[in-house]
Design a protein around this motif. Structure first.
Motif, PDB file in Angstrom:
ATOM      1  N   ALA A 251      41.872  33.925  38.492  1.00  0.00           N
ATOM      2  CA  ALA A 251      42.948  33.351  37.677  1.00  0.00           C
ATOM      3  C   ALA A 251      43.703  32.266  38.445  1.00  0.00           C
ATOM      4  CB  ALA A 251      43.904  34.453  37.225  1.00  0.00           C
ATOM      5  N   SER A 252      43.966  32.528  39.754  1.00  0.00           N
ATOM      6  CA  SER A 252      44.711  31.537  40.539  1.00  0.00           C
ATOM      7  C   SER A 252      43.896  30.272  40.750  1.00  0.00           C
ATOM      8  CB  SER A 252      45.094  32.083  41.921  1.00  0.00           C
ATOM      9  OG  SER A 252      45.232  33.453  41.900  1.00  0.00           O
ATOM     10  N   ALA A 253      42.578  30.430  40.859  1.00  0.00           N
ATOM     11  CA  ALA A 253      41.718  29.277  41.157  1.00  0.00           C
ATOM     12  C   ALA A 253      41.358  28.494  39.894  1.00  0.00           C
ATOM     13  CB  ALA A 253      40.443  29.744  41.863  1.00  0.00           C
ATOM     14  N   ALA A 254      41.789  28.989  38.732  1.00  0.00           N
ATOM     15  CA  ALA A 254      41.409  28.335  37.477  1.00  0.00           C
ATOM     16  C   ALA A 254      41.927  26.896  37.433  1.00  0.00           C
ATOM     17  CB  ALA A 254      41.964  29.133  36.296  1.00  0.00           C
ATOM     18  N   GLN A 255      41.030  25.980  37.068  1.00  0.00           N
ATOM     19  CA  GLN A 255      41.385  24.560  37.045  1.00  0.00           C
ATOM     20  C   GLN A 255      41.766  24.102  35.639  1.00  0.00           C
ATOM     21  OE1 GLN A 255      41.249  22.413  39.733  1.00  0.00           O
ATOM     22  NE2 GLN A 255      40.636  24.024  41.159  1.00  0.00           N
ATOM     23  N   SER A 256      41.410  24.929  34.654  1.00  0.00           N
ATOM     24  CA  SER A 256      41.694  24.498  33.284  1.00  0.00           C
ATOM     25  C   SER A 256      42.100  25.709  32.452  1.00  0.00           C
ATOM     26  CB  SER A 256      40.439  23.866  32.675  1.00  0.00           C
ATOM     27  OG  SER A 256      39.451  24.872  32.525  1.00  0.00           O
ATOM     28  N   ARG A 257      42.538  25.414  31.253  1.00  0.00           N
ATOM     29  CA  ARG A 257      42.928  26.468  30.331  1.00  0.00           C
ATOM     30  C   ARG A 257      41.741  27.391  30.029  1.00  0.00           C
ATOM     31  NH1 ARG A 257      47.619  26.920  27.811  1.00  0.00           N
ATOM     32  NH2 ARG A 257      47.492  28.263  25.963  1.00  0.00           N
ATOM     33  N   ASP A 258      40.545  26.773  29.830  1.00  0.00           N
ATOM     34  CA  ASP A 258      39.346  27.562  29.525  1.00  0.00           C
ATOM     35  C   ASP A 258      39.016  28.530  30.654  1.00  0.00           C
ATOM     36  OD1 ASP A 258      39.080  26.448  27.111  1.00  0.00           O
ATOM     37  OD2 ASP A 258      37.354  25.151  27.601  1.00  0.00           O
ATOM     38  N   GLU A 259      39.111  28.004  31.893  1.00  0.00           N
ATOM     39  CA  GLU A 259      38.796  28.863  33.040  1.00  0.00           C
ATOM     40  C   GLU A 259      39.774  30.017  33.142  1.00  0.00           C
ATOM     41  OE1 GLU A 259      36.692  25.475  35.854  1.00  0.00           O
ATOM     42  OE2 GLU A 259      38.260  26.741  36.719  1.00  0.00           O
ATOM     43  N   LEU A 260      41.034  29.736  32.858  1.00  0.00           N
ATOM     44  CA  LEU A 260      42.053  30.784  32.917  1.00  0.00           C
ATOM     45  C   LEU A 260      41.795  31.838  31.842  1.00  0.00           C
ATOM     46  CD1 LEU A 260      44.598  31.698  34.373  1.00  0.00           C
ATOM     47  CD2 LEU A 260      45.948  30.443  32.702  1.00  0.00           C
ATOM     48  N   HIS A 261      41.420  31.371  30.635  1.00  0.00           N
ATOM     49  CA  HIS A 261      41.083  32.306  29.562  1.00  0.00           C
ATOM     50  C   HIS A 261      39.906  33.186  29.965  1.00  0.00           C
ATOM     51  CE1 HIS A 261      43.841  31.447  26.409  1.00  0.00           C
ATOM     52  NE2 HIS A 261      43.568  30.145  26.392  1.00  0.00           N
ATOM     53  N   ALA A 262      38.884  32.550  30.606  1.00  0.00           N
ATOM     54  CA  ALA A 262      37.701  33.307  31.023  1.00  0.00           C
ATOM     55  C   ALA A 262      38.096  34.367  32.037  1.00  0.00           C
ATOM     56  CB  ALA A 262      36.646  32.359  31.598  1.00  0.00           C
ATOM     57  N   ALA A 263      38.944  33.986  32.985  1.00  0.00           N
ATOM     58  CA  ALA A 263      39.378  34.933  34.020  1.00  0.00           C
ATOM     59  C   ALA A 263      40.132  36.097  33.376  1.00  0.00           C
ATOM     60  CB  ALA A 263      40.242  34.223  35.047  1.00  0.00           C
ATOM     61  N   ASN A 264      40.993  35.779  32.425  1.00  0.00           N
ATOM     62  CA  ASN A 264      41.768  36.827  31.756  1.00  0.00           C
ATOM     63  C   ASN A 264      40.883  37.731  30.904  1.00  0.00           C
ATOM     64  OD1 ASN A 264      44.298  36.384  32.787  1.00  0.00           O
ATOM     65  ND2 ASN A 264      44.808  34.811  31.267  1.00  0.00           N
ATOM     66  N   ARG A 265      39.827  37.106  30.316  1.00  0.00           N
ATOM     67  CA  ARG A 265      38.909  37.889  29.500  1.00  0.00           C
ATOM     68  C   ARG A 265      38.178  38.910  30.370  1.00  0.00           C
ATOM     69  NH1 ARG A 265      36.976  33.637  26.672  1.00  0.00           N
ATOM     70  NH2 ARG A 265      35.060  33.546  27.869  1.00  0.00           N
ATOM     71  N   LEU A 266      37.755  38.455  31.557  1.00  0.00           N
ATOM     72  CA  LEU A 266      37.073  39.370  32.488  1.00  0.00           C
ATOM     73  C   LEU A 266      37.997  40.511  32.874  1.00  0.00           C
ATOM     74  CD1 LEU A 266      34.690  40.089  34.392  1.00  0.00           C
ATOM     75  CD2 LEU A 266      35.816  38.692  36.130  1.00  0.00           C
ATOM     76  N   ALA A 267      39.249  40.163  33.197  1.00  0.00           N
ATOM     77  CA  ALA A 267      40.213  41.204  33.572  1.00  0.00           C
ATOM     78  C   ALA A 267      40.383  42.197  32.424  1.00  0.00           C
ATOM     79  CB  ALA A 267      41.548  40.567  33.943  1.00  0.00           C
ATOM     80  N   GLY A 268      40.376  41.655  31.195  1.00  0.00           N
ATOM     81  CA  GLY A 268      40.526  42.514  30.017  1.00  0.00           C
ATOM     82  C   GLY A 268      39.378  43.494  29.889  1.00  0.00           C
ATOM     83  N   VAL A 269      38.153  42.961  30.090  1.00  0.00           N
ATOM     84  CA  VAL A 269      36.964  43.815  29.982  1.00  0.00           C
ATOM     85  C   VAL A 269      37.002  44.908  31.039  1.00  0.00           C
ATOM     86  CG1 VAL A 269      34.462  43.874  30.260  1.00  0.00           C
ATOM     87  CG2 VAL A 269      35.505  42.045  28.929  1.00  0.00           C
ATOM     88  N   LEU A 270      37.364  44.524  32.268  1.00  0.00           N
ATOM     89  CA  LEU A 270      37.428  45.506  33.357  1.00  0.00           C
ATOM     90  C   LEU A 270      38.480  46.570  33.069  1.00  0.00           C
ATOM     91  CD1 LEU A 270      37.080  43.106  36.420  1.00  0.00           C
ATOM     92  CD2 LEU A 270      35.473  44.901  35.771  1.00  0.00           C
ATOM     93  N   PHE A 271      39.580  46.138  32.470  1.00  0.00           N
ATOM     94  CA  PHE A 271      40.648  47.083  32.150  1.00  0.00           C
ATOM     95  C   PHE A 271      40.201  48.053  31.065  1.00  0.00           C
ATOM     96  CE2 PHE A 271      44.332  48.321  29.596  1.00  0.00           C
ATOM     97  CZ  PHE A 271      45.089  48.950  30.565  1.00  0.00           C
ATOM     98  N   GLU A 272      39.571  47.491  29.998  1.00  0.00           N
ATOM     99  CA  GLU A 272      39.057  48.323  28.899  1.00  0.00           C
ATOM    100  C   GLU A 272      38.084  49.366  29.435  1.00  0.00           C
ATOM    101  OE1 GLU A 272      39.766  48.099  25.593  1.00  0.00           O
ATOM    102  OE2 GLU A 272      41.249  46.535  26.005  1.00  0.00           O
TER     103      GLU A 272
END
Lengths: 286, 233
Positions: A251-272
Motif C-alpha cells: 500500500a505504501s509503495a503504490a504509485q497510483s490509485r489502481d495500485e492502491l486499490h489492488a493492495a487493499n483488495r489483497l489485504a481484504g482477501v487475506l482478512f476474509e
C-alpha cells in the motif's frame, strides 16, 4: 535398457543422475546452444528440484546414453513457467492426463550411426517408446513435448509424427523450439517399436537396476513434508505479522490509485481468509 | 451411480465423504482417502471413508507422520502402486495394523501437484489378489487421475485466498474451441473448421474441463458462459 528414476528412488541413483545432467549440459548447452545454466559440467534447472520423473537409457556398460524428463501439467512445469515464449504469452494446457516432456536427448558421441542396438536411431526410438509406455502405465493419455525442429524431423521419420502442436516455433538459442503433441497409444508405441526393431520389455529388471545403484542408500528425507503436514490450520503470529507488513508495504509503495486499490483488495482477501488480523490498518489511505 | 460434481456442492465435510463413497461404489473399491496441503492458505485437509475405529487408531498411533502411502508417494509425479512401498518398514507396520480392519495392501496413491506448491494425495484400496488388483488398476487409472485433481482443486479453491488467485485462465485456442462447441459443433466439426486434428481438439477440451473444474464438456461450456469467457450467439 531403460530405467525410471523419480522422487522415490532418486537417492539411490546419484551417479546415473550426474551422468544425465552432464549429457544434458553437452547437448543443450554446447550442441544446441540453449540458454541453460551449467555448473560443474552439469545442466540442472529449478524443475529438477521438483522431483520429476526421468526416463533414462543406459548402454551395456552401464553408461547413460539417453534421457527425458516428465512433469505433471497440473502444477509448475516448463511451458507454464519458462517456455511461455513458445505459447506467445498464452495459457498452457492443464490436464491430469497430460504430462509435459522436456530435455529429451541422446548421446551422439557415445552412439554410432546405423541401426544396431548401439545406434543413435535405436537409442532414440527406445527412449521414445519407453517414455510413452511409462506414461501410459501411469494413466496418462497424451504428452506435450518441447523439442527443436531436428527432433521434430526425427519423430516424423521414425513413424511417430506429432498429431498436433501448441503455440508457435520460437528461437531458443542456436535453434528454434516448439511444443508438439503425442498420444500415448498402443498404436504409436507399436509403430516406433516396429521402425527400430525393438522387441520385448525395454525396462530393466530389479537386478539390473540394483547393479546401477549407488553403493550406500541414504534414507529418504521426509522432514519438509512432515513440517508442512504438522504446520497446523492457520498462520502463526510471525507469518501474520509478515503478511500484514507485506500488505502495508504494498500500500505504501503504490504509485497510483489502481495500485492502491489492488493492495487493499489483497489485504481484504487475506482478512476474509482469516490470515491477517486487521483489514484496513490506519496507514492505508484510500 | 455417477460421481458427484464437487464444484456444485457447498464443500461441507459430509459432501467430500459422499464423494469418496461414490468413487468407491462406481469403481469397485473398498476405501478412499484424501490428504492435501495448501501452503498459501497454510491449511491441511484430510478426509477418508475408512472405518471409524481404524481412523481413531491411525491418529492415536501417529501413523500420519510415517505413512508411506502419503509421505513417500508425495514425491512421485505418477500414481504410486503400494506394491512399490512394501519393502519399507513403515509400510509393513502400518498394514499389519490395518489388516485387522479389513484394509488390504492392494492400493494406490495419486499425487496431485497444483500451481502454487499445493499437494494433494488421493488414495484408494481394494481387498483382492494382486492379479485382480492389476486388472482393476489398469481399467480405472485414467479416471482416478481426473477425480484426484477434481477433488484437490475443489478443496484448494474452498479457501478464499486461493480462490482469488486461481480464476480459470483459458488459452485463445481453448476459448475458440469452447465457443464452437457452445454453438453446437461436434469435435470433428471443430477440427475441420480450425484445420487441426480431432485429438488436438480433444486435448484442448480436456484442458478446459480441468481449468474450469468441470467433469464434462457441457459443464465446462456452462461455466465458461457463466464466467463470461465465451459468449453464445
Amino acid at each position: 535398457m531403460i530405467i525410471v528414476v523419480d522422487g522415490l528412488n532418486r537417492d539411490r541413483y546419484g551417479r546415473l543422475l550426474d551422468e544425465m545432467f552432464a549429457l544434458r549440459a553437452r547437448v543443450f548447452g554446447k550442441r544446441l546452444g540453449w540458454e541453460v545454466d551449467i555448473k560443474d559440467g552439469k545442466e540442472i534447472d529449478q524443475f529438477d528440484a521438483l522431483d520429476p520423473a526421468y526416463v533414462i537409457g543406459v548402454n551395456d556398460n552401464g553408461k547413460v546414453v539417453s534421457c527425458v524428463r516428465a512433469l505433471q501439467t497440473t502444477g509448475p512445469h516448463m511451458l507454464s513457467d519458462v517456455f511461455s515464449a513458445i505459447l506467445d504469452g498464452d495459457q498452457p494446457l492443464r490436464s491430469p492426463t497430460i504430462w509435459e516432456s522436456t530435455r529429451f536427448c541422446v548421446d551422439t558421441e557415445a552412439l554410432d550411426r546405423g541401426k544396431t542396438r548401439n545406434s543413435v536411431s535405436y537409442a532414440t526410438c527406445e527412449l521414445m517408446a519407453a517414455s510413452l509406455e511409462y506414461a501410459q502405465e501411469s494413466g496418462i493419455s497424451d504428452i506435450v513435448t518441447v523439442i527443436d525442429p531436428i527432433m521434430d524431423r526425427v519423430l516424423k521419420r521414425s513413424d511417430c509424427a506429432p498429431y498436433g502442436y501448441v503455440g508457435k516455433t520460437t528461437p531458443m538459442g542456436k535453434v528454434p523450439a516448439m511444443a508438439a503433441l503425442l498420444d500415448c497409444s498402443d498404436e504409436r508405441i507399436e509403430k516406433i517399436r516396429n521402425f527400430a526393431g525393438i522387441e520385448g520389455n525395454v525396462f530393466m529388471d530389479e537386478d539390473a537396476a540394483a547393479a546401477l545403484a549407488d553403493p550406500v542408500a541414504p534414507e529418504i528425507d521426509h522432514s519438509l513434508f512432515d513440517a508442512i503436514m504438522s504446520a497446523g490450520p492457520q498462520p502463526d503470529a510471525e507469518t501474520r505479522n509478515m503478511l500484514e507488513q507485506y500488505c502495508h508495504d504494498q500500500a505504501s509503495a503504490a504509485q497510483s490509485r489502481d495500485e492502491l486499490h489492488a493492495a487493499n483488495r489483497l489485504a481484504g482477501v487475506l482478512f476474509e481468509a482469516g490470515m491477517i488480523n486487521r483489514r484496513k490498518p490506519k496507514f492505508f489511505v484510500c | 451411480m455417477t460421481v458427484i460434481d464437487l464444484s456444485k456442492q457447498p464443500n461441507a465435510d459430509s459432501d467430500l465423504r459422499l464423494f469418496l463413497d461414490t468413487v468407491c461404489e462406481t469403481h469397485e473399491l473398498d476405501f478412499a482417502a484424501y490428504a492435501g496441503v495448501n501452503p498459501i492458505a497454510q491449511t491441511v485437509h484430510g478426509f477418508v471413508n475408512y472405518p471409524d475405529e481404524w481412523q481413531k487408531l491411525y491418529v492415536e498411533q501417529g501413523f500420519q507422520h510415517r505413512d508411506p502411502t502419503l509421505l513417500t508417494a508425495a514425491r512421485s509425479i505418477a500414481p504410486v502402486d503400494w506394491v512399490r512401498l512394501r519393502q519399507e518398514d513403515s509400510f509393513r507396520t502400518l498394514f499389519r495394523a490395518a489388516h485387522d480392519f479389513g484394509i488390504a495392501e492392494q492400493g494406490l496413491t495419486i499425487p496431485v501437484r497444483g500451481p502454487y506448491g499445493d499437494i494433494g494425495l488421493f488414495s484408494v484400496t481394494r481387498n483382492c489378489s494382486d492379479k485382480e488388483w492389476g486388472l482393476l488398476k489398469k481399467k480405472i487409472l485414467g479416471e482416478m487421475q481426473h477425480l484426484a485433481v477434481h477433488l484437490h482443486d475443489n478443496v484448494v479453491r474452498s479457501h478464499a485466498l486461493t480462490r482469488a488467485l486461481t480464476s480459470p485462465s483459458l488459452s485463445a485456442r481453448e476459448t475458440e474451441i469452447l465457443q464452437w462447441v457452445a454453438a453446437g459443433k461436434t469435435q470433428q466439426d471443430v477440427a475441420d473448421i480450425l484445420n487441426i486434428s480431432n485429438r488436438t481438439v480433444e486435448v484442448h477440451l480436456r484442458s478446459s474441463r480441468s481449468k474450469l473444474g468441470a467433469l464434462t464438456t457441457s459443464q465446462a461450456v456452462g461455466r465458461a458462459i457463466g464466467l463470461g469467457l465465451i459468449h453464445p450467439n
